[in-house]
Scaffold this motif. Structure first.
Motif, PDB file in Angstrom:
ATOM      1  N   HIS A 139     -80.630  44.715 -79.608  1.00 37.94           N
ATOM      2  CA  HIS A 139     -81.273  45.655 -80.536  1.00 37.94           C
ATOM      3  C   HIS A 139     -80.879  45.426 -81.997  1.00 37.94           C
ATOM      4  N   ASN A 140     -80.062  44.426 -82.255  1.00 40.68           N
ATOM      5  CA  ASN A 140     -79.603  44.172 -83.620  1.00 40.68           C
ATOM      6  C   ASN A 140     -80.715  43.509 -84.433  1.00 40.68           C
ATOM      7  N   SER A 141     -81.260  44.228 -85.412  1.00 42.22           N
ATOM      8  CA  SER A 141     -82.351  43.692 -86.236  1.00 42.22           C
ATOM      9  C   SER A 141     -81.975  43.562 -87.698  1.00 42.22           C
ATOM     10  N   SER A 142     -80.888  44.197 -88.110  1.00 39.88           N
ATOM     11  CA  SER A 142     -80.536  44.175 -89.535  1.00 39.88           C
ATOM     12  C   SER A 142     -79.253  43.420 -89.833  1.00 39.88           C
ATOM     13  N   CYS A 143     -78.364  43.296 -88.835  1.00 35.89           N
ATOM     14  CA  CYS A 143     -77.063  42.637 -89.011  1.00 35.89           C
ATOM     15  C   CYS A 143     -76.229  43.318 -90.098  1.00 35.89           C
ATOM     16  N   LYS A 144     -76.413  44.626 -90.236  1.00 36.72           N
ATOM     17  CA  LYS A 144     -75.636  45.387 -91.207  1.00 36.72           C
ATOM     18  C   LYS A 144     -74.573  46.210 -90.487  1.00 36.72           C
ATOM     19  N   LYS A 145     -73.439  46.367 -91.138  1.00 36.74           N
ATOM     20  CA  LYS A 145     -72.313  47.058 -90.524  1.00 36.74           C
ATOM     21  C   LYS A 145     -72.683  48.476 -90.096  1.00 36.74           C
ATOM     22  N   LYS A 146     -73.390  49.201 -90.945  1.00 38.28           N
ATOM     23  CA  LYS A 146     -73.741  50.587 -90.641  1.00 38.28           C
ATOM     24  C   LYS A 146     -74.631  50.657 -89.414  1.00 38.28           C
ATOM     25  N   ASP A 147     -75.625  49.757 -89.323  1.00 36.90           N
ATOM     26  CA  ASP A 147     -76.553  49.770 -88.197  1.00 36.90           C
ATOM     27  C   ASP A 147     -75.865  49.314 -86.911  1.00 36.90           C
ATOM     28  N   ILE A 148     -74.973  48.328 -87.021  1.00 33.77           N
ATOM     29  CA  ILE A 148     -74.250  47.838 -85.841  1.00 33.77           C
ATOM     30  C   ILE A 148     -73.373  48.950 -85.270  1.00 33.77           C
ATOM     31  N   THR A 149     -72.700  49.668 -86.145  1.00 32.08           N
ATOM     32  CA  THR A 149     -71.847  50.771 -85.692  1.00 32.08           C
ATOM     33  C   THR A 149     -72.676  51.837 -84.982  1.00 32.08           C
ATOM     34  N   GLN A 150     -73.858  52.149 -85.530  1.00 27.47           N
ATOM     35  CA  GLN A 150     -74.720  53.143 -84.916  1.00 27.47           C
ATOM     36  C   GLN A 150     -75.226  52.673 -83.555  1.00 27.47           C
ATOM     37  N   LEU A 151     -75.575  51.371 -83.459  1.00 26.62           N
ATOM     38  CA  LEU A 151     -76.026  50.818 -82.180  1.00 26.62           C
ATOM     39  C   LEU A 151     -74.915  50.887 -81.135  1.00 26.62           C
ATOM     40  N   PHE A 152     -73.704  50.582 -81.562  1.00 28.25           N
ATOM     41  CA  PHE A 152     -72.579  50.602 -80.636  1.00 28.25           C
ATOM     42  C   PHE A 152     -72.324  52.019 -80.122  1.00 28.25           C
ATOM     43  N   LEU A 153     -72.377  52.992 -81.009  1.00 27.35           N
ATOM     44  CA  LEU A 153     -72.185  54.383 -80.587  1.00 27.35           C
ATOM     45  C   LEU A 153     -73.312  54.832 -79.664  1.00 27.35           C
ATOM     46  N   GLU A 154     -74.518  54.344 -79.941  1.00 26.62           N
ATOM     47  CA  GLU A 154     -75.654  54.671 -79.075  1.00 26.62           C
ATOM     48  C   GLU A 154     -75.446  54.079 -77.678  1.00 26.62           C
ATOM     49  N   ALA A 155     -74.939  52.839 -77.626  1.00 21.98           N
ATOM     50  CA  ALA A 155     -74.682  52.203 -76.331  1.00 21.98           C
ATOM     51  C   ALA A 155     -73.563  52.920 -75.587  1.00 21.98           C
TER      52      ALA A 155
END
Length: 459
Positions: A378-394
Motif C-alpha cells: 500500500h506504500n504509494s508516497s514513500c513518506k515517513k508520515k504515510d508509512i507510519t500511518q500505514l503501519f498503524l493501520e496494519a
C-alpha cells in the motif's frame, strides 16, 4: 620511403606490438618476465627493454596496455551477501534435516539444499552463516568432518523449550516482545506498470504511463518496538516507533539500555496482566547486568581483581598471579543478575529469553512479516508520515485470533520439531542457569553431534 608510408608503417608496427602484448597477457595471466633480461621474449619476440620503453614511456598505446594489464591482475571484490533472520532459520532447519537423514553436512551439499529452497548464496556466505548460527566442525573417529551446534546454544534451547512448555501448562499469560526496522521506500519487489508509449496513429493518443514512482535508495529507516500475546494480540499503547539517526546496518544499534529500560518500566509493565511471562531475545540492552553482579575479567588489572576479592570476602594470597586470581573469581562469582529481570520480578513477572540465533521461536517475527507486507503493498508516497500511518493501520489487523494462529504455527512447526531433535521429555527437570556474561573458558566451543543411528526411525 615517403613520410606517409613511414607513418603508416609505424602505426602498423604499434598495432602489432599491442596485439602481441595482449596475446601475452591472454596466454599467461600471472606471467611476470624478468625485466633485467635483454633477449627477446619467446612468446612475443619483443625485447624486455623495448617492452619497458613502451610501457613507461609516452607512447600512445601506454593507456591501452595499462588498462588491459590492470583488468587481468586486479582482484574482483565481490559484494558481501546478506542473509536475513528468516533465511538463517531456514539454514538451521536444513542442517537439522540433513542430520536426520544421517547425512554429513558439507558446505557444497548445504548450498545445494538451500538452492532448492530459493536461497541462492555463495559458499563463503553459507560458511559464514553456519558459523554465525553457532555451528562448528568436528571430526569423529574416522576423521570425517561434520557440522554440529555448540553445546551452550543447545543447552539454552533445551532450557527455553522446557520452560515455555511448562508455562503454557500452568496457564501463564505469555507475551512476546521484539524490535524491527522499516524503510520508507519499502515496496513490493515486482509491480505491473503502465509504461509511457508514443503512438504514430491519430486514433491512439500518447500514453504518459501510470505507476508508483519509488525514490532511489532505501529511504528513512524507522525503528519499531512492540509486544503482543495470544490473549490480546498487539497490546494497545505499548508500540514505539522512532526514526533512525545512524547509518548502522544493524537496527539493534539504535536502541540502548537506558531507552529500553525506561520503556519497559514505564510503558510495558503497567499494561501487563499479573504474573506474566515476558519472552525476548538476547540483545545486549535486554541483558545488561546489575552493577553489583559484575565481576572482573581478563581485561581487568590485578588491583581491580584483588579489590573485588576483598569486597566479596574471598581469601587470597597477594603473591598469586593474575591467572590464579581470575580462577578464584570464577569459582566465587555469583549468578548474574540483570536489571530487566529485577524490574520484572519486582512486579510479579518473569523473563524468558529465546536461545541465540532462534528468532523463529518468537511469533512476533511472523507479525513483522505481515505488517511489512501490508505496508509494501500500500506504500504509494514513500513518506515517513504515510508509512507510519500505514503501519498503524496494519497493526489494527493483529488481534488475539490472528496472533494465536501465528503462535500455534510456531509451536507446531518449530518448537515441537526442536523438542524431538533435542530429545526433551515432559517431566520436570532442574532449571539450567546459563551465564550470559563473558566467559573465558573453552566450554562454549564444545559441540554436540546430532546424528541419527541407522536403526533409528526418521520422521
Amino acid at each position: 620511403m615517403p613520410p606517409k608510408n613511414q607513418e603508416l608503417s609505424k602505426k602498423q608496427s604499434d598495432k602489432g606490438l599491442v596485439e602481441k602484448v595482449i596475446q601475452l597477457l591472454h596466454d599467461g595471466k600471472g606471467y611476470e618476465a624478468p625485466m633485467g633480461a635483454s633477449k627477446p621474449n619467446e612468446k612475443t619476440g619483443i625485447k624486455q627493454s623495448t617492452l619497458r620503453q613502451y610501457i613507461n614511456g609516452n607512447d600512445p598505446v601506454q593507456d591501452v596496455v595499462k588498462s588491459i594489464h590492470k583488468a587481468y591482475v586486479q582482484k574482483t571484490v565481490s559484494k558481501t551477501q546478506k542473509v536475513d533472520d528468516f533465511d538463517k532459520g531456514v539454514v538451521r532447519r536444513t542442517i537439522y534435516d540433513l542430520h536426520k537423514k544421517s547425512q554429513s553436512v558439507t558446505m557444497p551439499k548445504l548450498q545445494e539444499a538451500l538452492k532448492k529452497k530459493d536461497i541462492d548464496i555463495s559458499i563463503s556466505t553459507v560458511s559464514r552463516t553456519v558459523h554465525l548460527l553457532g555451528f562448528r566442525f568436528y571430526k569423529n573417529a574416522s576423521s570425517r568432518r561434520f557440522v554440529s551446534e555448540r553445546e551452550d546454544i543447545v543447552l539454552m534451547r533445551m532450557t527455553y523449550l522446557r520452560k515455555i512448555h511448562k508455562f503454557r501448562q500452568q496457564g501463564r499469560h505469555i507475551v512476546y516482545l521484539d524490535e524491527t526496522w522499516l524503510n520508507t521506500n519499502h515496496v513490493v519487489k515486482g509491480d505491473w506498470l503502465d509504461v509511457p508509449s508514443t503512438s504514430m496513429s491519430v486514433f491512439e493518443p500518447h500514453c504518459k504511463g501510470t505507476h508508483r514512482k519509488v525514490p532511489s535508495g532505501k529511504g528513512t529507516r524507522l525503528i519499531i518496538l512492540d509486544v503482543g500475546s495470544s490473549q490480546q494480540g498487539l497490546i494497545p499503547g505499548c508500540g514505539l516507533i522512532f526514526e533512525s539517526k545512524t547509518n548502522s546496518s544493524d537496527y539493534h544499534d539504535e536502541m540502548n539500555k537506558e531507552h529500553f529500560t525506561e520503556w519497559f518500566r514505564d510503558t510495558l509493565i503497567p499494561k501487563l496482566p499479573p504474573q506474566s511471562v515476558i519472552v525476548m531475545d538476547n540483545a545486549p540492552y535486554h541483558s545488561h547486568l546489575d552493577p553489583d553482579s559484575r565481576v572482573p575479567n581478563t581485561n581487568s588489572n590485578k588491583s581491580e581483581i584483588s579489590a573485588w576479592l576483598e569486597k566479596s570476602n574471598v581469601h587470597y594470597d597477594k603473591k598469586m598471579k593474575k591467572t590464579e586470581l581470575l580462577d578464584l573469581v570464577k569459582q566465587k562469582k555469583p549468578q548474574p543478575r540483570y536489571i530487566i529481570d529485577d524490574l520484572a520480578s519486582a512486579n510479579g513477572h518473569e523473563i524468558l529469553r529465546t536461545p541465540p540465533y532462534h528468532c523463529e521461536l518468537n511469533p512476533i517475527e511472523m507479525v513483522w512479516s505481515y505488517l511489512k507486507g501490508y505496508v509494501a503493498r500500500h506504500n504509494s508516497s514513500c513518506k515517513k508520515k504515510d508509512i507510519t500511518q500505514l503501519f498503524l493501520e496494519a497493526k489494527s489487523h493483529i488481534d488475539a485470533e490472528r496472533w494465536a494462529k501465528f503462535e500455534t504455527r510456531v509451536v507446531r512447526e518449530f518448537e515441537e520439531k526442536l523438542r524431538k531433535l533435542d530429545g526433551i521429555r515432559d517431566e520436570d527437570v532442574n532449571p539450567v542457569v546459563i551465564d550470559m556474561t563473558d566467559d573465558d573458558s573453552d566450554d562454549s566451543q564444545k559441540t554436540i553431534p546430532y546424528m541419527i543411528s541407522e536403526g533409528e526411525e526418521e520422521e
